[in-house]
Design an enzyme around this catalytic site. Sequence first.
Site, PDB file in Angstrom:
ATOM      1  CB  CYS A  16      -1.058   0.165   1.170  1.00 43.50           C
ATOM      2  SG  CYS A  16      -2.611   1.164   1.127  1.00 43.50           S
ATOM      3  CG  HIS A  20      -3.916  -3.443   3.243  1.00 42.03           C
ATOM      4  ND1 HIS A  20      -2.702  -3.125   3.669  1.00 42.03           N
ATOM      5  CD2 HIS A  20      -4.460  -1.994   2.856  1.00 42.03           C
ATOM      6  CE1 HIS A  20      -2.531  -1.554   3.307  1.00 42.03           C
ATOM      7  NE2 HIS A  20      -3.367  -1.010   2.748  1.00 42.03           N
ATOM      8  CD  GLU A  65      -1.607  -5.584   5.362  1.00 42.69           C
ATOM      9  OE1 GLU A  65      -1.355  -6.267   4.427  1.00 42.69           O
ATOM     10  OE2 GLU A  65      -1.874  -5.039   5.760  1.00 42.69           O
TER      11      GLU A  65
END
Length: 222
Positions: free
Chosen positions: A105, A200, A202
């Site tokens: 990001c 993202h 994660e």
Amino acid sequence: MPKPVIGITAGFAENGDVYLRRQYCAAIEAAGGVPLILPPSAAADALSVCRGLLLSGGGDVRPELYGLHDYDRTLLFEPSDERDRFESELTRLAVGRGLPILAICRGIQVLNVALGGSLRYDIPGHRQTLPRPEPSHTVTVEPDSLLFSLTGCERLWVNSFHHQAVGRTAEGLRVTAAADDGTIEAIEGLNGFLLGVQWHPEHMPTEAARALFRGLISAAEL
Ligand code: MN
């Protein structure tokens, strides 16, 4: 062999706090690495104990760093000159050493700007209201890319929490995924493990998301 230490950049608040969403650490740990949150410090010393670098998400890069001086200040989101400086230096040092880098990001934007590229200052349509683990658009992946070799997918569903994107890519980087509206969603170096993604992973519970962190750890173990 000990597990590889992966330095993770963080946010620096004006009150002095260093902050980071824990999902970055969890993803590194799940992939077999040791997460190490990096406070503002001497970049070269910090990197000397790391076998990989994760550039995390956060506020906007100061536009002057990519040559933009005339812009709407009211749209600038959580800028931090201290963080810009620290991450730019980390990035250039890590690239120079061939250290594996995964940039997420804000991270993909830092990676591109630190190496001489630019950003699009404000773009529409990439701030989803869905929860973070849920995807909101697809990206098309270049078949001869690191991203493809990690995920095995030419089309990925990704989440989207950004109002900026990579503009002109820095020399030595290439675009390896884009959204249907043309927004650049992944860039890579020409060799080694140097990967930036605009989404993202994660926060995503998918195999394709986990594959990015596993790839970083595997590269760090070499
Ligand atoms: Mn997006």
